[in-house]
Design an enzyme around this catalytic site. Structure first.
Site, PDB file in Angstrom:
ATOM      1  N   HIS A 333       1.225  -1.327  -0.342  1.00  0.00           N
ATOM      2  CA  HIS A 333       0.347  -0.128  -0.235  1.00  0.00           C
ATOM      3  C   HIS A 333       1.097   1.281   0.190  1.00  0.00           C
ATOM      4  O   HIS A 333       2.183   1.467  -0.005  1.00  0.00           O
ATOM      5  CB  HIS A 333      -0.982   0.116   1.744  1.00  0.00           C
ATOM      6  N   CYS A 350       3.697  -4.910   6.827  1.00  0.00           N
ATOM      7  CA  CYS A 350       3.154  -4.115   5.701  1.00  0.00           C
ATOM      8  C   CYS A 350       4.458  -3.922   4.212  1.00  0.00           C
ATOM      9  O   CYS A 350       4.787  -3.888   4.447  1.00  0.00           O
ATOM     10  CB  CYS A 350       2.571  -3.095   4.812  1.00  0.00           C
TER      11      CYS A 350
END
Length: 422
Positions: A333, A350
């Site tokens: 992301h 992440c």
């Protein structure tokens, strides 16, 4: 004189015997014995009622070979509860190479009448025709197998790592019957097999990835299948999807960079920042990830992965251009707040990217694309998201209920779709 009489008598007796023998031979030639006619047996037997729908139809013959077997289900729309549907539906089957027997391929519709027509020829020319019929028992509404949810959905285009994920509403007890009733075919043949993630979810993956640029079909032939004791399927379903180009991304976490290849050619090199690896939860997993879903905007709340408010490491963030890579909270992301992208690992696990790179990755990837990650101490579990390629092919087959691969160009699945011992 007497000697001549005796000799003449013997000659006369011999002549009579010869004449009788000639007459007997002539009679045998004129009246040959009739050749035995073939004897056909059919199960379930004629007139049987209340037959279980997962009972195979068997036709066999003695003193001959089967020349034709036709089986039809009659009145299917009565059990299906449909306003429209075929009054007669053929039942396919497999004939033995020597012509001695025939067995139905799939299960029967509950609450219907089944008609069987069979013919056979004997070695001596004898001919036999048999017509038989029986009925299957019905299924109450609360005992009907609900239609499962399937990914990919019909008409989708996916990446080469895409599994077929079939999720049932209720636990499946007779998994081998169900596995063999779900048939996968592809334009470019390969081998695959099913594994069960839990009692309700079955997953089909090929030995390796799908070859790109082809169509794949999944036939859920669940009519008549006894998924659990007394619970039967009452409908079939077909899903068709397309495997698109081959996109494989690779990322060695210590290098802070992701490389993306499409059909074997590198198309982008993306600076990244991965997990800090201070604890298990913020260590990026190493392994073969299959991209699952994507969002243009997503609220990331650690409470969804077991870290509630007030706990060490709790976070709640609004992120853009997110692509899920596991079920333990990992996404790629955009992270414009992370000044270490391309230089150091500072995320909660992440894969952080710049806004432009994250949007490109979001827009240019498909569900089923592959991300291979290396260089961390945390291994992706096979059942974490779609980490199914974490199991070797040998392990995958070992955990299949049939233990056998399913060829995607074959007309049948590896084992029986019928009930135990039938």
């Amino acid at each position: 004189m007497n000697r001549r009489v005796r000799l003449a008598g013997r000659l006369a007796t011999g002549a009579v015997a010869a004449a009788l023998l000639a007459t007997a031979c002539t009679a045998a030639e004129e009246e040959p014995r009739e050749a035995p006619r073939p004897r056909i047996s059919i199960t379930p037997g004629p007139g049987e009622t209340g037959t279980a729908p997962n009972t195979p139809v068997r036709v066999s013959v003695e003193d001959g070979v089967l020349t034709d077997v036709t089986v039809e289900q009659i009145g299917r729309k009565q059990w299906a509860g449909a306003e429209e549907g075929p009054e007669r539906a053929p039942v396919t089957g497999t004939l033995a190479e020597d012509g001695s027997s025939w067995v139905s391929d799939w299960n029967l519709a509950p609450g219907g009448r089944v008609a069987v027509y069979a013919t056979a020829e004997g070695a001596g020319g004898g001919h036999t025709e048999v017509v038989s019929a029986f009925t299957t028992h019905g299924v109450a509404k609360d005992a009907r197998l609900a239609e499962p949810f399937v990914l990919p959905q019909d008409g989708q285009t996916v990446g080469v790592g895409m599994p077929v994920v079939v999720t049932f509403e209720e636990p499946v007890e007779h998994r081998e019957q169900v596995e063999n009733s779900m048939h996968v075919t592809s334009e470019k043949a390969t081998e695959g097999a099913w594994n069960w993630v839990n009692g309700t979810t079955a997953v089909f993956r090929p030995e390796k990835y799908w070859e790109p640029h082809q169509k794949v079909a999944v036939d859920l032939r669940l009519t008549g299948v006894e998924a659990s004791d007394g619970v039967f399927g009452t409908s079939d379903r077909r899903i068709e999807f397309e495997v698109g180009r081959e996109l494989v991304a690779t990322m060695h976490v210590p290098d802070h960079r992701m490389h993306v290849e499409v059909d074997g050619e590198r198309v982008r090199s993306i600076p990244v920042s991965n997990g800090r690896a201070e604890r298990h939860f913020n260590t990026t997993t190493s392994g073969i990830h299959v991209l699952m879903e994507k969002y243009s905007r997503l609220v990331m709340d650690s409470a969804t992965v077991g870290i509630p408010p007030g706990s060490p490491g709790y976070y709640r963030l609004d992120v853009d251009w997110a692509v899920r890579t596991s079920n333990s909270g990992e996404f790629t992301h955009a992270a414009p707040w992370n000044g270490s992208i391309g230089h150091a690992n500072r995320s909660n696990g992440c894969t952080n990217m710049s806004v432009s790179d994250a949007r490109w990755f979001h827009d240019n990837t498909l569900m089923g694309d592959v991300l291979k990650t290396t260089g961390t101490a945390r291994k992706l579990e096979w059942d974490n998201g779609w980490g199914f390629y974490q199991r070797s092919w040998e392990e995958w087959l070992e955990h299949s209920e049939t233990g056998e691969p399913q060829a995607t160009d074959a007309a049948a699945t590896p084992g029986s779709v019928h009930g135990d011992g039938l």
